[in-house]
Write an enzyme that holds these catalytic residues in place. Structure first.
Site, PDB file in Angstrom:
ATOM      1  N   GLY A 208       0.817  -1.124   0.281  1.00 20.32           N
ATOM      2  CA  GLY A 208       0.046  -0.061   0.049  1.00 20.32           C
ATOM      3  C   GLY A 208       1.075   1.314   0.235  1.00 20.32           C
ATOM      4  N   ASN A 209       0.127   2.440   0.264  1.00 19.76           N
ATOM      5  CA  ASN A 209       0.988   3.610   0.300  1.00 19.76           C
ATOM      6  C   ASN A 209       0.346   4.501   1.552  1.00 19.76           C
ATOM      7  OD1 ASN A 209      -0.938   5.581  -0.810  1.00 19.76           O
ATOM      8  ND2 ASN A 209      -0.510   3.884  -2.383  1.00 19.76           N
ATOM      9  N   HIS A 210       0.929   5.719   1.594  1.00 19.86           N
ATOM     10  CA  HIS A 210       0.751   6.490   2.639  1.00 19.86           C
ATOM     11  C   HIS A 210      -0.589   7.327   2.543  1.00 19.86           C
ATOM     12  CE1 HIS A 210       3.652   5.342   5.314  1.00 19.86           C
ATOM     13  NE2 HIS A 210       4.787   5.465   4.407  1.00 19.86           N
ATOM     14  N   ALA A 275      -3.863   7.567  -5.087  1.00 17.25           N
ATOM     15  CA  ALA A 275      -2.660   7.097  -5.195  1.00 17.25           C
ATOM     16  C   ALA A 275      -2.727   5.627  -5.227  1.00 17.25           C
ATOM     17  CB  ALA A 275      -1.626   7.210  -4.116  1.00 17.25           C
TER      18      ALA A 275
END
Ligand code: CTP
Length: 398
Positions: A208-210, A275
């Protein structure tokens, strides 16, 4: 629609003035700031105390309140108002509005105001039908005011016919619809994506990402504020509390692609703020992967570039807005994505700008349009950034 709107309610001399109490209550309940101006005759039908208690504001009856020594500035009141509703308006005040007679605080505020004015007449059947009343209605409509037509029924005189003031619920509905229709994106459908996507490795792990989704939520809110019918497609993010848009929750890039594809054809404006993961594990283990003595290699495959796919399907006047988050050679990469993905606007975030990007409440953006014209913005809150992005969208629509 009425939340935080400054509303002046004018109340004239008519038995329908009792309905003003209900109207104030409904307007306050809808989140409006209400100030009431009673004409001298209006004050014979309903007390200032009732309306002051319900509106939570002092009620104005004259320019100069002898008891308190307070002077009511009609110009200030007129400019404070986002809208004026005179309900009930009597035949007498209607005639004053039509001819510009200015002999009390309400008529002075009316002449000083720059906002939309709505009137809800209440009078006896024959007074309403009288040619002079009907001409006054025509005249004030010609000035840009809006009449909320009276209904039919039993009147205070005992006569039956037209002249009953519209019910408070109808008046509120009328005002809400009128505000809605005057909004720049009324009738437009919008889709916004927000947040990260999670790509499963096994039942307990993911890539995943932030991304927090905050920028996408702010854009969805702003599009709603401008009158659009908004659907937010959100990756795993916290629920934003009270949301003014439809929300479809997804987890992976594939789910986001399917959700966006299903509604894209019907949207006028699409803003892809999410994102989205560019790669996902090629094989998802059905059981938790156990630790080995040796290193572990994860094979990844490409996800669908949702924005590029929608860019290929874009038709007619559909507007497609993408984001570019870059760390180097920012402008060239952004302009490249604008052209390659067939976008109308691209919003560039540079991670070199402090306070821009994931998780923070601020952002610093540069927007490129189709002609590759560049607009650079200051560091702002994400709410303000959303306004700038929506202004750029409105510019295309003009
Ligand atoms: N995007 C998308 N689907 C993907 C990847 C990105 O819809 N699979 C969208 C994002 O929502 C954003 C834009 O494409 O609006 C650009 O995303 P970004 O990650 O900056 O660029 P990429 O095109 O993925 O290129 P790169 O990662 O190489 O910079």
């Amino acid at each position: 629609m009425l939340k935080n709107k400054n509303i002046i309610l004018g109340v004239c001399g008519s038995i329908a003035a009792y309905k003003s109490a209900f109207l104030v209550r409904l307007l306050v309940k809808a989140g409006a700031n209400v100030k009431v101006i009673l004409t001298p005759d209006g004050a014979n039908f309903i007390t200032p105390l009732t309306l002051a208690t319900l509106s939570k504001n002092p009620v104005y009856t004259q320019y100069f309140e002898e008891e308190t020594g307070v002077w009511s500035n009609h110009v200030e009141l007129g400019l404070w108002a986002d809208l004026i509703i005179i309900a009930p308006i009597s035949a007498n005040t209607l005639a004053k509005l039509s001819t510009g007679i200015c002999d009390n605080l309400l008529t002075a505020v009316y002449l000083s105001a720059k906002c939309k004015v709505y009137v809800a007449p209440a009078m006896d059947l024959d007074m309403w039908k009288h040619e002079s009343t009907q001409q006054n209605i025509q005249r004030i409509t010609g000035f840009g005011n809006t009449v909320i037509a009276p209904g039919s029924g039993e009147l205070a005189s005992g006569l039956v016919g037209e002249g009953r003031m519209a019910e408070p619920e109808e008046i509120v509905r009328f005002l809400e619809n009128a505000i809605k229709k005057s909004m720049p994106l009324f009738g437009k459908k919008a889709m916004v994506t927000a947040g990260p996507t999670y790509e499963a490795i096994d039942p307990v792990r993911f890539i995943g990402n932030h991304s927090s989704g905050k920028m996408g939520f702010a854009i969805a809110d702003e599009l709603v504020r401008l009158g659009a019918d908004v659907t937010l497609v959100a990756g795993p993010t916290v629920n934003n509390g009270v949301e003014s848009y439809k929300r479809i929750d997804v987890v992976s890039a594939e789910e986001m692609f399917k959700a966006c594809s299903a509604i894209f054809e019907t949207t006028d404006i699409t803003v892809m703020c999410a994102a989205v993961a560019d790669y996902r594990p090629k094989f998802v283990a059905s059981q938790k992967i156990k630790k080995q003595d040796s290193d572990f290699v994860l094979e990844l495959e490409k996800t669908t570039d949702i924005l590029a796919a929608l860019g290929m399907r874009k038709k007619g006047n559909q507007i497609l807005v993408g984001f570019a988050l870059e760390t180097n050679d920012e402008e060239n990469y952004a302009k490249g994505k604008l052209e390659k993905k067939n976008l109308d606007l691209i919003v560039l975030n540079s991670l070199n700008d402090k306070g821009a990007g994931f998780k923070s409440d601020t952002n610093k953006i540069t927007i490129f349009n189709k002609a590759l014209q560049k607009t650079v913005f200051e560091m702002k809150s994400k709410t303000e950034v959303a306004k700038d992005i929506c202004k750029a969208i409105l510019k295309i629509l003009k």
